[in-house]
Design an enzyme around this catalytic site. Structure first.
Site, PDB file in Angstrom:
ATOM      1  N   ASN A  89      12.373  30.126 -11.868  1.00  7.84           N
ATOM      2  CA  ASN A  89      13.631  30.530 -12.131  1.00  7.84           C
ATOM      3  C   ASN A  89      13.805  32.062 -11.820  1.00  7.84           C
ATOM      4  O   ASN A  89      14.879  32.444 -11.454  1.00  7.84           O
ATOM      5  CB  ASN A  89      14.021  30.350 -13.419  1.00  7.84           C
ATOM      6  CG  ASN A  89      15.246  31.108 -13.867  1.00  7.84           C
ATOM      7  OD1 ASN A  89      16.409  30.490 -13.538  1.00  7.84           O
ATOM      8  ND2 ASN A  89      15.410  32.328 -14.383  1.00  7.84           N
ATOM      9  N   TYR A 155      19.943  35.468  -0.314  1.00 11.44           N
ATOM     10  CA  TYR A 155      20.126  34.805  -1.212  1.00 11.44           C
ATOM     11  C   TYR A 155      20.168  33.231  -1.052  1.00 11.44           C
ATOM     12  O   TYR A 155      19.283  32.162  -1.294  1.00 11.44           O
ATOM     13  CB  TYR A 155      21.045  34.970  -2.322  1.00 11.44           C
ATOM     14  CG  TYR A 155      21.193  34.109  -3.730  1.00 11.44           C
ATOM     15  CD1 TYR A 155      20.337  34.240  -4.771  1.00 11.44           C
ATOM     16  CD2 TYR A 155      22.060  33.155  -3.796  1.00 11.44           C
ATOM     17  CE1 TYR A 155      20.224  33.366  -5.645  1.00 11.44           C
ATOM     18  CE2 TYR A 155      22.122  32.414  -4.837  1.00 11.44           C
ATOM     19  CZ  TYR A 155      21.370  32.444  -5.836  1.00 11.44           C
ATOM     20  OH  TYR A 155      21.160  31.735  -6.801  1.00 11.44           O
ATOM     21  N   ALA A 157      19.569  32.017   2.195  1.00  7.77           N
ATOM     22  CA  ALA A 157      18.412  31.475   2.726  1.00  7.77           C
ATOM     23  C   ALA A 157      17.372  31.246   1.975  1.00  7.77           C
ATOM     24  O   ALA A 157      16.499  30.282   2.431  1.00  7.77           O
ATOM     25  CB  ALA A 157      18.018  32.807   3.955  1.00  7.77           C
ATOM     26  N   LYS A 159      17.219  30.342  -1.221  1.00 10.92           N
ATOM     27  CA  LYS A 159      17.442  29.033  -1.977  1.00 10.92           C
ATOM     28  C   LYS A 159      17.483  27.932  -0.987  1.00 10.92           C
ATOM     29  O   LYS A 159      17.197  26.620  -1.327  1.00 10.92           O
ATOM     30  CB  LYS A 159      18.984  29.027  -2.580  1.00 10.92           C
ATOM     31  CG  LYS A 159      18.793  30.177  -3.694  1.00 10.92           C
ATOM     32  CD  LYS A 159      17.998  29.676  -4.664  1.00 10.92           C
ATOM     33  CE  LYS A 159      18.146  30.698  -6.200  1.00 10.92           C
ATOM     34  NZ  LYS A 159      17.064  30.477  -7.175  1.00 10.92           N
TER      35      LYS A 159
END
Length: 303
Positions: A89, A155, A157, A159
């Site tokens: 996470n 972010y 890219a 994810k």
């Protein structure tokens, strides 16, 4: 959903969604390794879980590099004897439009999200394969990684890469009975509070204690942190032994299975395609119904 006897690591679990995942896993019976960069935040999260009747230990570490991943897995084995579940996470944001994004903005986000997921999953997979009785890798993705999002080159890219790694690792770890899935959560967090369409209703809900309105919970698929934790608990359980290689969205009252990229339209021509042939064919053929891009704007309720 019972997770008694299972040991879980949740990276970035000192606050927000990560803490929600850790609390839910502990409430279901798992023992949890909590992680955050700030030692004080880690101690507070561990205390929160133990006061609620759960069992947890903490590892302050900056997720990204191999030593941090090995410390997390080592703590699970040292304190609890094994590792069954990893939830990746941990993440940061450095939002900028393309022409203003610096090398550091890009590298820091990719290091934590993408490299951090890789190093932690690799360390966990090595341990799970040694144990020989399967395991669960639960990778946290984002709608930005599925569709793109303005100002989030780094972010989105990272994810998108996480979703691709989930599919790849599902293939590689199937023989070891280790499932790998990407979770795509949407919840009222510090980040979503900055979205103009959501900010007023989130603030009103928190002020009054009333649930978010139906247009937010169902149409936008946005709810509380607790609304998304059930999916992580399910994927960590024996009930999800047959679920792998999937990207699953959850938020508010909404649960969704994301499709994987696939060819939408195909055309053929003998001898291959010239630029001129593509230009002639595009408007009424391949390009007649182009794909959308970007996260859709939230629905506007009728006044």
């Amino acid at each position: 959903m019972e997770l008694d006897g299972k040991v879980a690591i949740v990276t970035g679990s000192g606050r927000g969604l990560g803490l929600g995942y850790a609390r839910a896993l502990a409430a279901a019976g798992a023992v949890v390794v909590v992680n955050d960069l700030d030692p004080a935040v880690v101690r507070a999260a561990v205390d929160d879980i133990t006061k609620a009747g759960g069992t947890a230990t903490g590892v302050p570490a900056a997720v990204g590099d191999t030593p941090a991943a090995e410390r997390l897995v080592g703590a699970a084995v040292r304190d609890f004897g094994r590792l069954d579940v990893l939830v990746t996470n941990a993440g940061i944001l450095r939002d900028r439009v393309l022409w203003k994004m610096t090398d550091d903005d890009f590298d820091e986000v990719v290091r934590v999200h993408l490299r951090g997921t890789f190093t932690c999953a690799r360390a966990a997979a090595i341990r799970m394969r040694e144990q020989g009785d399967g395991g669960r890798l639960i990778l946290v993705g984002s709608p930005a990684g599925q569709r793109g999002n303005f100002g989030q080159t780094n972010y989105a890219a990272a994810k998108a890469g996480i979703a691709a790694m989930a599919r790849t690792w599902a293939l590689e770890l199937a023989k070891a009975r280790i499932t790998v899935n990407a979770v795509v959560p949407v919840a009222a967090t510090e980040m979503t509070r900055t979205i103009p369409a959501f900010a007023p209703v989130i603030e009103e809900s928190e002020r009054t204690g009333r649930p978010l309105p139906a247009w937010v919970r169902r149409d936008a698929g946005l709810g509380t942190v607790d609304d998304v934790t059930g999916l992580v608990t399910f994927l960590a359980s024996d009930a999800a032994a047959g679920v792998t290689g999937q990207a699953i969205g959850i938020g508010g009252d909404r649960l969704a299975l994301w499709s994987h990229p696939a060819e939408k339209t195909v055309a053929f021509t003998d001898g291959g395609w010239t630029a001129e042939a593509i230009a002639a064919q595009w408007p009424a053929g391949i390009g007649a119904e182009p794909e959308t891009y970007g996260i859709p704007a939230p629905p506007v309720p009728e006044s």
